[in-house]
Design a protein around this motif. Structure first.
Motif, PDB file in Angstrom:
ATOM      1  N   LEU A   2       0.861  -1.041  -0.049  1.00 53.81           N
ATOM      2  CA  LEU A   2       0.052   0.082  -0.157  1.00 53.81           C
ATOM      3  C   LEU A   2       1.254   1.032  -0.051  1.00 53.81           C
ATOM      4  CD1 LEU A   2      -2.282  -1.100   2.613  1.00 53.81           C
ATOM      5  CD2 LEU A   2      -2.783  -0.524   0.059  1.00 53.81           C
ATOM      6  N   ASP A   5       3.064   2.632   2.927  1.00 50.97           N
ATOM      7  CA  ASP A   5       4.373   1.795   3.471  1.00 50.97           C
ATOM      8  C   ASP A   5       5.537   2.495   3.200  1.00 50.97           C
ATOM      9  OD1 ASP A   5       2.476  -0.132   4.212  1.00 50.97           O
ATOM     10  OD2 ASP A   5       3.284  -1.921   3.247  1.00 50.97           O
ATOM     11  N   TYR A 325       1.653   1.312  13.049  1.00 48.43           N
ATOM     12  CA  TYR A 325       1.091   0.555  12.275  1.00 48.43           C
ATOM     13  C   TYR A 325      -0.979   1.545  12.196  1.00 48.43           C
ATOM     14  CZ  TYR A 325       3.506  -3.983  12.293  1.00 48.43           C
ATOM     15  OH  TYR A 325       4.614  -4.677  11.907  1.00 48.43           O
ATOM     16  N   ALA A 327      -4.411   1.457   9.783  1.00 52.51           N
ATOM     17  CA  ALA A 327      -5.196   0.699   8.884  1.00 52.51           C
ATOM     18  C   ALA A 327      -6.504   1.717   8.223  1.00 52.51           C
ATOM     19  CB  ALA A 327      -6.289  -0.258  10.207  1.00 52.51           C
ATOM     20  N   ARG A 358       3.801   1.040   8.406  1.00 54.02           N
ATOM     21  CA  ARG A 358       3.107  -0.203   8.025  1.00 54.02           C
ATOM     22  C   ARG A 358       1.247  -0.337   7.999  1.00 54.02           C
ATOM     23  NH1 ARG A 358       7.226   0.136   5.982  1.00 54.02           N
ATOM     24  NH2 ARG A 358       8.945  -2.098   5.824  1.00 54.02           N
ATOM     25  N   SER A 359       0.501  -0.885   7.240  1.00 54.83           N
ATOM     26  CA  SER A 359      -0.648  -0.943   7.313  1.00 54.83           C
ATOM     27  C   SER A 359      -0.752  -2.387   7.978  1.00 54.83           C
ATOM     28  CB  SER A 359      -1.397  -1.259   6.102  1.00 54.83           C
ATOM     29  OG  SER A 359      -3.093  -1.261   6.120  1.00 54.83           O
ATOM     30  N   ARG A 361      -3.431  -3.968   7.096  1.00 57.47           N
ATOM     31  CA  ARG A 361      -4.229  -4.802   6.397  1.00 57.47           C
ATOM     32  C   ARG A 361      -5.631  -5.513   6.926  1.00 57.47           C
ATOM     33  NH1 ARG A 361       1.356  -4.583   4.833  1.00 57.47           N
ATOM     34  NH2 ARG A 361       1.158  -3.763   2.358  1.00 57.47           N
ATOM     35  N   ARG A 363      -8.388  -6.080   5.766  1.00 60.84           N
ATOM     36  CA  ARG A 363      -9.365  -6.847   5.208  1.00 60.84           C
ATOM     37  C   ARG A 363      -8.245  -8.343   5.182  1.00 60.84           C
ATOM     38  NH1 ARG A 363     -12.960  -4.654   1.933  1.00 60.84           N
ATOM     39  NH2 ARG A 363     -13.376  -2.166   2.026  1.00 60.84           N
ATOM     40  N   ASP A 364      -7.425  -8.143   4.299  1.00 59.99           N
ATOM     41  CA  ASP A 364      -6.678  -9.624   5.160  1.00 59.99           C
ATOM     42  C   ASP A 364      -6.234 -10.592   5.946  1.00 59.99           C
ATOM     43  OD1 ASP A 364      -5.885  -8.786   2.188  1.00 59.99           O
ATOM     44  OD2 ASP A 364      -3.977  -7.847   2.929  1.00 59.99           O
ATOM     45  N   GLY A 393      -1.269 -13.338   8.653  1.00 60.42           N
ATOM     46  CA  GLY A 393      -0.867 -11.861   8.344  1.00 60.42           C
ATOM     47  C   GLY A 393       0.590 -10.966   8.343  1.00 60.42           C
ATOM     48  N   TYR A 395       0.757  -8.247  10.226  1.00 60.87           N
ATOM     49  CA  TYR A 395       0.379  -7.526  11.232  1.00 60.87           C
ATOM     50  C   TYR A 395      -0.021  -9.108  12.226  1.00 60.87           C
ATOM     51  CZ  TYR A 395      -1.368  -5.080  15.420  1.00 60.87           C
ATOM     52  OH  TYR A 395      -1.374  -4.896  16.742  1.00 60.87           O
TER      53      TYR A 395
END
Length: 434
Positions: A2, A5, A325, A327, A358-359, A361, A363-364, A393, A395
């Motif tokens: 993304l 990042d 982190y 989101a 960092r994301s 994430r 959704r993941d 993931g 994260y």
């Protein structure tokens, strides 16, 4: 990857070796129930996490509370089956300050909300907040708008009372103005008191007091909070000194903050590094983790000069690895915020070493069923940073805080928590394992 990042060019070099023992200092956000909420959340979610990924259930020690009531601690035993480190967990509590805010006169809190909100609107800060995250902009304005609605409702009810008891209608009782106006206001305020439970369910007072706190801190009007920051720094240094005196071998010291606690963690980290010139120079790396941070709420305020100086010091320090982190799915953080770009630091020839951004994430790492269930529940999504993943993931809160990888290596080369146990069973279905 993304766009949010980011890896700073001057990132500190790796310290070799796995983590066998980790000391964590965790700082919760602006929460009046900090001393009960986070222990229960940790125990529940780490158990779910282990079950979902087929790992042995972590052995968690009993909770202890320091004599002054400011530190709650427990330990998590090392788990050889997947290389987990022994982790000692200290929760640095400031919920007594939050409780004091909640006990303040509602009229005072409402007045402070109006002053703070009008200031950021007039100075243009609200536009910057919206530019960084329009969802958080809505969260900031939400208590202000609801307060206006409550005020109009109270005025309407007071007007009806005056009309029926004063000279408003032909059938009114003809009471004097000095009697009908106060009585009308009392009835109107009584209406607000009657819906108190509803206001709490929609987080009105929580978000109102949270925003007032951030505004006051940005103005330099929270000496009680500033004193608590120094007390936290004292505890961190005393705890590390005690471990050194015991001969304990600590591989990683990690300071973790969530939500408003992320800002607190930044401020404590800067104070600790300034007071101990040896921290982060030996075999134990010093790590700072900020989760779902609302840092811009204070850092962008013109009078928050000390906080910006502390952030600048962290951004050029080789003694700490700072990972932020973020989101995009979380309403109450600022995805894409980079202090190196937004705070206009004059670093000179000093290379930027922090933060890694960092994301998480979401959704993941959340199953589609869970995601659709919580996507319109801002507080639930905000707490996902501290909860068990549904899926593997990059994260993973528990792999990060309990696993054998140092923070720097986990961020740059993440691996799943069960990687050290190749024969571990496959992850359970998140719906059946919940």
């Amino acid at each position: 990857m993304l766009p949010l990042d980011y890896t700073p060019p001057g990132l500190a070099e790796a310290i070799p070796g796995a983590v066998r023992r980790r000391q964590i200092f965790y700082i919760p956000g602006y929460d009046p129930e900090g001393r009960t909420r986070y222990r229960m959340l940790f125990v529940r979610e780490v158990s779910r996490w282990a079950k979902r990924f087929g790992l042995p259930k972590p052995r968690i020690g009993p909770a202890t509370l320091s004599p002054d009531g400011r530190v709650q601690g427990w330990s998590v035993a090392a788990e050889p089956a997947w290389g987990a480190a022994r982790t000692d967990y200290d929760v640095l509590l400031w919920d007594d300050l939050v409780v004091r805010d909640f006990a303040r006169s509602r009229f005072v809190s409402a007045g402070l909300l109006v002053l703070g909100t009008l200031q950021v609107i007039v100075t243009g800060l609200m536009v910057r907040f919206y530019r960084l995250n329009w969802k958080y902009g809505n969260v900031i304005l939400y208590p202000f708008v609801l307060l206006l609605i409550l005020g109009l409702g109270t005025a309407f009810i007071a007007g009806l009372v005056h009309a029926h008891l004063g000279d408003g209608f032909g059938h009114s009782l003809g009471w004097p103005l000095w009697a009908t106006v106060p009585l009308g206001l009392l009835v109107g305020l009584g209406w607000i008191k009657a819906i108190e439970a509803l206001l709490n369910r929609v987080f009105f007072w929580q978000l109102l007091n949270d925003w007032v706190f951030n505004w006051q801190h940005g103005q330099g009007w929270r000496p009680d909070y500033a004193a608590r920051l120094d007390a936290f720094a004292d505890h961190v240094l005393a705890r590390l000194a005690a471990l050194a005196a015991e001969g304990a071998s600590i591989d990683e010291v990690m300071l973790v903050g969530h939500s408003s606690g992320a800002m607190t963690a930044v401020e404590v980290a800067a104070r600790v590094l300034a007071r101990d010139p040896t921290l982060g120079t030996g075999a134990a790396n010093f790590a700072l983790v900020t989760l779902g941070s609302g840092l811009p709420l204070v850092a962008l305020q013109p009078r928050a000069t000390r906080l910006r100086a502390e952030i600048a010091a962290l951004c050029t320090s080789h003694r700490v690895v700072w990972v932020d982190y973020q989101a995009p799915q979380d309403w109450m953080n600022f995805p894409g915020f980079n202090p190196l770009q937004e705070l206009d630091f004059a670093l000179g020839d000093r290379p930027a070493t922090n933060p890694l951004i960092r994301s998480a994430r979401f959704r993941d790492i959340i199953s589609p069923e869970t995601y659709h269930r919580v996507r319109w529940r801002p507080f639930r999504m905000h707490f996902q940073f501290l909860m068990a993943n549904d899926r593997h993931g990059a994260y993973d809160f528990f792999a990060m805080t309990l696993g054998p990888q140092r923070l720097r290596e986990r961020v740059l080369t993440p691996r799943h928590p069960s990687a050290a146990a190749p024969d571990a069973p496959a992850p359970l279905d998140p719906e059946t394992a919940a």
